[in-house]
Design a protein around this motif. Structure first.
Motif, PDB file in Angstrom:
ATOM      1  N   GLU A 185       2.346   2.716   6.961  1.00 24.77           N
ATOM      2  CA  GLU A 185       1.265   3.261   7.760  1.00 24.77           C
ATOM      3  C   GLU A 185      -0.171   3.305   7.288  1.00 24.77           C
ATOM      4  OE1 GLU A 185       2.431   7.283   8.399  1.00 24.77           O
ATOM      5  OE2 GLU A 185       4.565   7.073   8.506  1.00 24.77           O
ATOM      6  N   PRO A 186      -0.733   2.063   7.679  1.00 25.44           N
ATOM      7  CA  PRO A 186      -2.159   1.872   7.764  1.00 25.44           C
ATOM      8  C   PRO A 186      -2.876   2.484   8.712  1.00 25.44           C
ATOM      9  CG  PRO A 186      -0.950  -0.160   8.762  1.00 25.44           C
ATOM     10  CD  PRO A 186       0.170   0.714   8.317  1.00 25.44           C
ATOM     11  N   PHE A 187      -2.430   2.898   9.778  1.00 21.52           N
ATOM     12  CA  PHE A 187      -3.192   3.659  10.814  1.00 21.52           C
ATOM     13  C   PHE A 187      -3.002   5.235  10.726  1.00 21.52           C
ATOM     14  CE2 PHE A 187      -1.655  -0.174  13.692  1.00 21.52           C
ATOM     15  CZ  PHE A 187      -2.557  -1.018  12.968  1.00 21.52           C
ATOM     16  N   GLY A 188      -2.083   5.738   9.669  1.00 21.87           N
ATOM     17  CA  GLY A 188      -1.864   7.150   9.410  1.00 21.87           C
ATOM     18  C   GLY A 188      -3.449   7.708   9.243  1.00 21.87           C
ATOM     19  N   GLY A 189      -3.584   8.794  10.109  1.00 20.12           N
ATOM     20  CA  GLY A 189      -4.996   9.561   9.792  1.00 20.12           C
ATOM     21  C   GLY A 189      -6.052   8.963  10.304  1.00 20.12           C
ATOM     22  N   LEU A 205      -9.724   6.084   2.646  1.00 21.16           N
ATOM     23  CA  LEU A 205      -8.609   6.026   1.613  1.00 21.16           C
ATOM     24  C   LEU A 205      -7.794   4.952   2.199  1.00 21.16           C
ATOM     25  CD1 LEU A 205      -7.868   9.490   0.150  1.00 21.16           C
ATOM     26  CD2 LEU A 205      -9.116   7.597  -1.042  1.00 21.16           C
ATOM     27  N   LYS A 206      -7.103   4.816   3.304  1.00 16.41           N
ATOM     28  CA  LYS A 206      -6.405   3.919   4.004  1.00 16.41           C
ATOM     29  C   LYS A 206      -7.034   2.566   3.981  1.00 16.41           C
ATOM     30  CE  LYS A 206      -3.102   6.061   5.601  1.00 16.41           C
ATOM     31  NZ  LYS A 206      -1.532   5.924   4.949  1.00 16.41           N
ATOM     32  N   ARG A 207      -8.229   2.521   4.210  1.00 16.83           N
ATOM     33  CA  ARG A 207      -8.998   1.252   4.034  1.00 16.83           C
ATOM     34  C   ARG A 207      -9.219   0.606   2.477  1.00 16.83           C
ATOM     35  NH1 ARG A 207     -13.397   0.762   8.220  1.00 16.83           N
ATOM     36  NH2 ARG A 207     -12.799   2.333   9.770  1.00 16.83           N
ATOM     37  N   LEU A 208      -9.227   1.713   1.681  1.00 24.17           N
ATOM     38  CA  LEU A 208      -9.095   1.280   0.035  1.00 24.17           C
ATOM     39  C   LEU A 208      -8.019   0.550  -0.374  1.00 24.17           C
ATOM     40  CD1 LEU A 208     -10.764   1.437  -2.635  1.00 24.17           C
ATOM     41  CD2 LEU A 208      -9.877   3.784  -2.672  1.00 24.17           C
ATOM     42  N   ALA A 249     -13.688  -7.749  -0.848  1.00 32.12           N
ATOM     43  CA  ALA A 249     -12.442  -7.043  -0.612  1.00 32.12           C
ATOM     44  C   ALA A 249     -12.820  -5.836   0.368  1.00 32.12           C
ATOM     45  CB  ALA A 249     -11.330  -6.867  -1.638  1.00 32.12           C
ATOM     46  N   LEU A 250     -13.769  -5.374  -0.409  1.00 33.94           N
ATOM     47  CA  LEU A 250     -14.143  -3.781   0.414  1.00 33.94           C
ATOM     48  C   LEU A 250     -15.055  -4.143   1.525  1.00 33.94           C
ATOM     49  CD1 LEU A 250     -15.685  -1.945  -2.553  1.00 33.94           C
ATOM     50  CD2 LEU A 250     -13.534  -1.246  -1.290  1.00 33.94           C
ATOM     51  N   GLU A 251     -15.822  -5.377   1.762  1.00 37.16           N
ATOM     52  CA  GLU A 251     -16.483  -5.668   2.773  1.00 37.16           C
ATOM     53  C   GLU A 251     -15.380  -5.739   4.064  1.00 37.16           C
ATOM     54  OE1 GLU A 251     -19.632  -8.749   2.986  1.00 37.16           O
ATOM     55  OE2 GLU A 251     -20.307  -7.032   1.622  1.00 37.16           O
ATOM     56  N   PHE A 252     -14.283  -6.609   3.638  1.00 35.54           N
ATOM     57  CA  PHE A 252     -13.242  -6.799   4.603  1.00 35.54           C
ATOM     58  C   PHE A 252     -12.697  -5.570   5.281  1.00 35.54           C
ATOM     59  CE2 PHE A 252      -8.931  -7.181   5.665  1.00 35.54           C
ATOM     60  CZ  PHE A 252      -8.871  -8.288   6.796  1.00 35.54           C
ATOM     61  N   ALA A 253     -12.386  -4.518   4.358  1.00 35.72           N
ATOM     62  CA  ALA A 253     -11.883  -3.392   4.570  1.00 35.72           C
ATOM     63  C   ALA A 253     -12.923  -2.428   5.467  1.00 35.72           C
ATOM     64  CB  ALA A 253     -11.209  -2.652   3.432  1.00 35.72           C
ATOM     65  N   GLY A 254     -14.232  -2.780   5.511  1.00 37.08           N
ATOM     66  CA  GLY A 254     -15.242  -2.034   5.782  1.00 37.08           C
ATOM     67  C   GLY A 254     -15.895  -0.716   5.170  1.00 37.08           C
ATOM     68  N   THR A 270       0.860  -1.157  -0.034  1.00 34.99           N
ATOM     69  CA  THR A 270       0.008  -0.153   0.024  1.00 34.99           C
ATOM     70  C   THR A 270       0.816   1.126   0.076  1.00 34.99           C
ATOM     71  OG1 THR A 270      -0.077   0.467   2.283  1.00 34.99           O
ATOM     72  CG2 THR A 270      -1.827  -1.066   1.529  1.00 34.99           C
ATOM     73  N   PHE A 271       0.221   2.246  -0.340  1.00 40.05           N
ATOM     74  CA  PHE A 271       1.134   3.492  -0.434  1.00 40.05           C
ATOM     75  C   PHE A 271       0.927   4.450   0.837  1.00 40.05           C
ATOM     76  CE2 PHE A 271       0.647   2.427  -4.816  1.00 40.05           C
ATOM     77  CZ  PHE A 271       1.989   2.347  -5.099  1.00 40.05           C
ATOM     78  N   GLN A 272       1.912   5.143   1.345  1.00 41.61           N
ATOM     79  CA  GLN A 272       1.844   6.067   2.480  1.00 41.61           C
ATOM     80  C   GLN A 272       0.801   7.129   2.191  1.00 41.61           C
ATOM     81  OE1 GLN A 272       5.403   7.588   3.641  1.00 41.61           O
ATOM     82  NE2 GLN A 272       4.760   8.252   5.609  1.00 41.61           N
ATOM     83  N   ASN A 273       1.157   7.778   0.895  1.00 40.33           N
ATOM     84  CA  ASN A 273       0.308   8.876   0.546  1.00 40.33           C
ATOM     85  C   ASN A 273      -0.663   8.174  -0.486  1.00 40.33           C
ATOM     86  OD1 ASN A 273       2.385   8.257  -1.121  1.00 40.33           O
ATOM     87  ND2 ASN A 273       2.410  10.584  -1.966  1.00 40.33           N
ATOM     88  N   MET A 274      -1.910   7.949   0.096  1.00 40.61           N
ATOM     89  CA  MET A 274      -2.802   7.180  -0.846  1.00 40.61           C
ATOM     90  C   MET A 274      -2.916   7.493  -2.183  1.00 40.61           C
ATOM     91  SD  MET A 274      -3.428   7.537   2.474  1.00 40.61           S
ATOM     92  CE  MET A 274      -4.836   8.796   2.844  1.00 40.61           C
ATOM     93  N   ARG A 275      -2.942   6.689  -2.850  1.00 35.88           N
ATOM     94  CA  ARG A 275      -3.021   6.979  -4.677  1.00 35.88           C
ATOM     95  C   ARG A 275      -4.240   6.080  -5.005  1.00 35.88           C
ATOM     96  NH1 ARG A 275       3.255   7.470  -6.619  1.00 35.88           N
ATOM     97  NH2 ARG A 275       2.043   8.206  -8.212  1.00 35.88           N
ATOM     98  N   PRO A 276      -5.569   6.612  -4.578  1.00 33.17           N
ATOM     99  CA  PRO A 276      -6.739   5.886  -5.638  1.00 33.17           C
ATOM    100  C   PRO A 276      -6.640   6.339  -6.784  1.00 33.17           C
ATOM    101  CG  PRO A 276      -7.192   7.776  -4.172  1.00 33.17           C
ATOM    102  CD  PRO A 276      -5.709   7.609  -3.969  1.00 33.17           C
TER     103      PRO A 276
END
Lengths: 255, 346
Positions: A169-173, A149-152, A127-132, A85-91
């Motif tokens: 940094e999955p918990f960032g923000g 975005l972190k969950r995404l 996968a989305l359901e898992f991430a909530g 995953t990326f630290q600065n989210m890249r959706p």
């Protein structure tokens, strides 16, 4: 010789005059959650990017399940089973959230393993359901909050069905409650099993994180980086007591 | 007999449940019907000629949208594909003697090869740099054309190639049917899984790589698909005009395509097609104004871009339809509840 799951040898990366990662050596096992901590600029993200092939190292080797992965392309490495995953989210901001995850479901690795799933959408939804965040599946990704975005990012990474998951940094923000939830999902994912149509191998994980309180709870082993060097390596309890770590990172008196 | 009735009933159901519920779909069906029935109402050669050319250019504009709109690979040298298609078809027809139905696809294949040739060196480039580099390729090819006047006819081009078909009406039908067919195919491609990856590459290429997708392969696929469709349009143009000249490679041709696509709205396929059907005839019918023609044309384009930055057809569509906030299905703007999930609109 027993080969390690992931083995990093003498990995070095310079940015101009700055040595971001300096002769790093470590190996990890299939069933570990490895926490990677260190002050800002210690080279944590650089290390992850070297493993995923986004950056090319100046020297050293990374062997994943006995195969050298330095020099391979990023998509090749992902298809071998390393997702990041990326630290600065890249959706993909102008795509619906579900399409964001479907891109990951379309990678050859996920396609081959999920042949029995005819509908990609259903798998992406799991996968989305898992991430909530499945209730927002049809919204554009640009409407999501930082935490979502972190969950995404996590949903996109696990949709490739990895064996090694690199979380930056999955918990960032995230708020404390969200962090708790995310930490629980991560340990659940680590145990493995099926989440709807999504199969989890129970991936090994490398987690870069600053929120030590939560990281200590889920990690089996912590590596502390400072100026590109490993200054400590051990279980969470050992790390908290290590005088070098307290000096370099936690500050006087610890956290 | 029963079978025919069955399919008729099925068609009617689709028409009622899928088409008549949204104005945009009704307009598309009417557009198809109108184009197919035009020669029934008029056999005016001038009108048919304009609409044949419009259809040919519509393919070109849509193919640009597939590459630059969807995949985000800004191509300012789209005339290259058009020119290669035209010259390829003309050369094969004149020197080898293959009839038009063979030369047009072969010319398109030549355009695919040219797409790969420019695609491979351009893979590392992005945005403005890619745009400027692609701009150079048609100019280079034009230099090559002038360098071998014996084969390519130099500035005069290759003339006297076979006609597309015997009569204006059949020419018209070939162009229109090919246009409708290819644009439907392009729209289907953008609607498929491949289309999702194209969208994603436009948004963030690194993130697509990190999702395990070989972006190089998909970018080359976009280049070759776009080249194929543009090449077909070039081949049709050459056989319709019966000449393949350097004008097909001009910079103005490349920019014309960009103007059409942005005018209609990129990332839609239908936008560029509709834009060609407005702008190309407009330019023709403004001929009586002589010098003021281009001025009027520019004013129209500027006004549209100023007030409808997403393109004319996106703007129109958003005026007559709105999206359900819950299930994201489009509804007629007049409705107060969603037609599927009955959630209140706005």
């Amino acid at each position: 010789m027993i080969q390690s799951f992931l083995e990093i040898k003498e990995l070095t990366k310079n940015f101009g005059g700055l040595r971001a990662v300096n002769h790093v050596n470590f190996s990890m096992e299939r069933d570990q959650i490895l926490g990677l901590i260190g002050p800002n600029g210690a080279g944590k993200t650089t290390l992850l990017r070297l493993i995923t092939g986004i950056l090319k190292p100046d020297s050293g080797s990374v062997r994943f399940m006995g195969k050298e992965i330095i020099g391979r392309k990023t998509w090749d490495i992902v298809n071998m089973g390393i997702a990041c995953t990326f630290q600065n989210m890249r959706p993909f901001r102008r795509l619906p959230i579900i399409a964001n995850v479907m891109v990951s479901c379309l990678c050859p690795r996920a396609m081959k393993r999920g042949e029995w799933v005819k509908r990609l959408e259903a798998k992406a939804m799991d996968a989305l359901e898992f991430a909530g965040i499945s209730d927002m599946a049809r919204e554009d990704a640009s409407t999501l909050s930082q935490g979502d975005l972190k969950r995404l990012e996590v949903a996109r990474a696990i949709a490739t069905e990895p064996e090694l998951l690199l979380l930056d940094e999955p918990f960032g923000g995230l708020s404390p409650a969200e962090t708790d939830l995310m930490a629980k999902s991560i340990s659940r994912l680590h145990k493995g099993g099926r989440f709807g149509r999504l199969h989890s191998e129970g991936p090994a994980m490398i987690i870069v994180e600053h929120k030590l309180q939560w990281l200590m709870k889920i990690a089996d082993r912590i590596i502390v980086l400072n100026f590109g060097n490993i200054i400590a390596d051990g279980t969470p309890d050992e790390i908290i007591k290590n005088p070098y770590v307290i000096e370099a990172y936690l500050g006087q008196g610890g956290n | 007999m029963d079978l025919i009735l069955f399919y008729l009933r099925k068609l009617f159901t689709i028409l009622k449940n899928e088409v008549l519920v949204l104005p945009s779909r009704v307009v598309v069906v009417l557009f198809f019907l109108l184009l197919l029935l035009l020669p029934v109402f008029t056999k005016d050669p001038y009108l048919l000629r304009i609409f044949t050319l419009t259809s040919i250019f519509a393919i070109l504009a849509a193919s640009w949208d597939l590459l630059s709109g969807f995949t985000g690979q800004m191509n300012f040298g789209h005339a290259l594909f058009f020119g290669v298609g035209a010259y390829g078809a003309a050369l094969l027809n004149k020197h080898v003697g293959i009839p038009p139905w063979g030369t047009v696809p072969l010319g398109a294949l030549a355009a695919v090869v040219s797409g790969l040739i420019i695609g491979i060196p351009c893979l590392r480039l992005r945005g403005t740099y890619l745009a400027l580099t692609t701009l150079a390729f048609p100019i280079i090819l034009m230099g090559v054309v002038f360098a071998f006047p014996g084969l390519t006819g130099g500035e005069l081009g290759i003339s006297g190639i076979a006609r597309l078909a015997g009569s204006r009406v059949i020419d018209y039908y070939i162009a229109v049917v090919v246009m409708l067919g290819l644009c439907t195919i392009m729209w289907k491609i953008t609607d498929s899984n491949t289309g999702i990856i194209f969208h994603a590459i436009r948004e963030d290429e690194l993130a697509v790589k990190a999702a395990g997708i070989n972006t190089t392969r998909y970018k080359l696929l976009a280049f070759s698909l776009s080249g194929f469709f543009a090449g077909i349009s070039g081949g049709l143009y050459a056989h319709f005009m019966r000449i393949a000249g350097p004008s097909t490679l001009e910079v103005s041709m490349s920019f014309q395509v960009v103007i059409w696509a942005i005018f209609g709205g990129i990332v839609t396929i239908y936008g560029p097609v509709g834009a060609v059907f407005i702008l190309f005839p407009l330019l023709e019918f403004l001929r009586f104004w002589q010098e003021f023609r281009m001025l009027m044309f520019s004013v129209v384009v500027l006004l549209i871009l100023l007030y409808m930055p997403d393109g004319l057809f996106r703007w129109l569509r958003d005026k007559v339809e709105k999206e359900c906030p819950r299930c994201k299905i489009r509804n007629v703007a007049m409705r107060h509840t969603c037609r599927v999930c009955t959630a209140p609109l706005d």
